[in-house]
Motif scaffolding. Structure first.
Motif, PDB file in Angstrom:
ATOM      1  N   ARG A  41       0.805  -1.224   0.000  1.00  0.00           N
ATOM      2  CA  ARG A  41       0.000   0.000   0.000  1.00  0.00           C
ATOM      3  C   ARG A  41       0.840   1.276   0.000  1.00  0.00           C
ATOM      4  O   ARG A  41       0.546   2.200  -0.779  1.00  0.00           O
ATOM      5  N   PRO A  42       1.891   1.406   0.811  1.00  0.00           N
ATOM      6  CA  PRO A  42       2.676   2.651   0.767  1.00  0.00           C
ATOM      7  C   PRO A  42       3.285   2.900  -0.610  1.00  0.00           C
ATOM      8  O   PRO A  42       3.349   4.049  -1.059  1.00  0.00           O
ATOM      9  N   THR A  45       0.526   4.130  -2.921  1.00  0.00           N
ATOM     10  CA  THR A  45       0.166   5.509  -2.579  1.00  0.00           C
ATOM     11  C   THR A  45       1.206   6.485  -3.130  1.00  0.00           C
ATOM     12  O   THR A  45       0.853   7.546  -3.671  1.00  0.00           O
ATOM     13  N   ALA A  46       2.478   6.127  -3.019  1.00  0.00           N
ATOM     14  CA  ALA A  46       3.546   6.984  -3.558  1.00  0.00           C
ATOM     15  C   ALA A  46       3.473   7.053  -5.080  1.00  0.00           C
ATOM     16  O   ALA A  46       3.632   8.116  -5.682  1.00  0.00           O
ATOM     17  N   ALA A 418      -3.754   2.873  -5.796  1.00  0.00           N
ATOM     18  CA  ALA A 418      -3.967   2.577  -4.380  1.00  0.00           C
ATOM     19  C   ALA A 418      -5.362   2.035  -4.085  1.00  0.00           C
ATOM     20  O   ALA A 418      -5.627   1.593  -2.968  1.00  0.00           O
ATOM     21  N   ARG A 422      -7.025   0.564  -0.613  1.00  0.00           N
ATOM     22  CA  ARG A 422      -7.882   1.460   0.168  1.00  0.00           C
ATOM     23  C   ARG A 422      -9.299   0.957   0.353  1.00  0.00           C
ATOM     24  O   ARG A 422      -9.979   1.353   1.285  1.00  0.00           O
TER      25      ARG A 422
END
Length: 463
Positions: A41-42, A45-46, A418, A422
């Motif tokens: 996930r990180p 997101t980036a 993402a 999410r």
């Protein structure tokens, strides 16, 4: 809980098997069917902060990473994959088992009945580097030797080589879609049924009758250009002004695709049911004293209004609110959280115009919902036939109290990387919590359908 690497995890059948199996183990569904997926996930997101074309490249690399080399695929024994599938399920007695076509609505039917689902079709992701997405003529015979070797080792399967430059543009840069459909139960499925089905239990065949024009490549091997989603078969072959604009966006100096001439129709590669399996399953059931029922539907999404209404009726029987609709999208689905939050599940195949229209028709015919939660599967490109974010906003406005996107950032759609991570956070944010109920009986579902089946003209039950 995992499948062999030769079977794509980022696909309808495998994701739906995983969601069903985890529900029966009293667990939720992790991102892309893998608990380790949450760790990505990180990174997603980036990546969302990057320009669209860079996001497309990342999507292509990530989704194509499952692709296997030709030598490994040619040597695959698909029965080993079937054995891995049945090992996912709890070893206990089931009153029925569903066998056949994929549909996200079937996942929720399995959850309601507390039973397993065995897919007919699996996606074998084959490494592809030299075939451009917009060149189906080159794709046609690109892997003939691999296909011949695979089928020689696996005589109870037919191979549908699928090539779709519209919805699968990014993944097909690095992966060819080999979808195999079983024509016989095979040892792993037979052992599972004899070891887990109650005496006199029911084999419920899920049969999607969707067909598609195909080109015969070899014995038990067809090539399918295009797929269920934003375009009809004739539009893939004959062209459409929207296709010309789509190709220009990617620097392709043509107005339509040059594709092989179809010479027959076959069950649609991803969703269609191969009838030969019905004959083998029926003979097996007779030998072992099981019953056979058939749940027949024209398109995979046709089951969604039926299952949504079933859940609404079931919630009323349990004295629960029925005012919250959860609209799922392709592999973005979670039967455990749907029941925990008391959401009525409605599964849509893709966020395309036809799915938006089908959802609107369902809402027209239903009592108003106070809350709508909308998931949108993001496949990375503005493919032809994709419903716009403004169209989805208008759907959300039909909620009496509040409508919201569940995990999708509207300004990033359809390249929101993402969203695959999410959507679960969005489910957990729903405030209601209810105990997981005891399963419905199959006869209750059959009684419900007998009373209300006239409302679902594209669905029928036999047997």
């Amino acid at each position: 809980m995992k499948l062999p690497r030769e079977v794509a995890a980022f696909d309808s059948a495998s994701a739906m098997v995983m969601a069903t199996a985890r529900y029966l183990h009293h667990r939720d569904t992790p991102p892309m069917g893998r608990p380790a997926g949450r760790l990505l996930r990180p990174l997603a997101t980036a990546a969302n902060r990057l320009p669209v074309r860079l996001r497309e490249t990342i999507y292509s690399l990530a989704s194509g990473a499952e692709a296997q080399p030709a030598a490994r695929m040619a040597a695959l024994d698909i029965e080993q994959a079937a054995a891995s599938i049945v090992r996912l399920y709890p070893r206990r007695r089931y009153p029925a088992v569903i066998l056949g076509s994929s549909s996200g609505a079937l996942v929720h039917l399995c959850a309601a009945l507390g039973i397993a689902w065995l897919p007919q079709t699996l996606l074998l992701p084959l490494r592809q580097r030299q075939v451009p997405p917009d060149d189906p003529m080159r794709a046609l015979h690109a892997f003939d030797a691999t296909a011949q070797a695979l089928l020689a080792r696996n005589p109870d399967f037919v191979l549908h080589h699928l090539h779709d430059p519209n919805q699968d543009r990014l993944t097909s840069r690095r992966m060819a879609y080999f979808r195999v459909k079983r024509t016989r139960l095979g040892p792993a499925y037979e052992r599972f049924l004899t070891n887990t089905l109650d005496p006199g239990g029911v084999v419920l065949l899920a049969e999607c009758t969707r067909r598609w024009p195909t080109t015969r490549v070899g014995e038990r091997h067809v090539f399918q250009f295009g797929a269920v989603g934003g375009l009809q078969p004739s539009q893939y072959r004959e062209g459409d002004p929207r296709i010309a604009a789509y190709l220009r966006r990617y620097g392709v100096k043509r107005t339509r695709w040059e594709a092989p001439t179809p010479d027959s129709e076959s069950p649609e590669a991803e969703w269609g049911f191969e009838p030969a399996l019905r004959d083998d399953a029926t003979a097996f059931a007779r030998r072992h004293g099981y019953q056979v029922r058939r749940l027949i539907f024209d398109d995979p999404e046709d089951l969604s209004p039926l299952i949504a209404d079933l859940y609404r009726w079931w919630y009323r029987q349990r004295g629960l609110p029925t005012n919250r609709l959860l609209v799922e999208s392709f592999i973005l689905a979670d039967p455990w959280w749907a029941l925990r939050t008391g959401c009525v599940p409605y599964w849509s195949i893709f966020p395309v115009q036809s799915s938006a229209d089908a959802l609107e028709r369902y809402l027209d015919q239903s009592d108003t919902y106070d809350y709508l939660h909308l998931m949108l599967f993001c496949h990375g490109v503005e493919s032809v036939g994709l419903a716009s974010v403004d169209q989805w906003r208008r759907v959300l406005q039909r909620a009496r109290v509040a409508g919201s996107f569940a995990g999708t950032e509207p300004r990033r759609y359809p390249s929101d990387l993402a969203t695959f991570f999410r959507y679960q956070s969005a489910l957990r944010a729903i405030p209601d919590r209810h105990p997981i109920p005891e399963p419905l009986q199959l006869r209750e579902f059959e009684g419900f359908f007998a009373q209300r089946g006239h409302r679902y003209p594209a669905v029928r039950m036999e047997g």
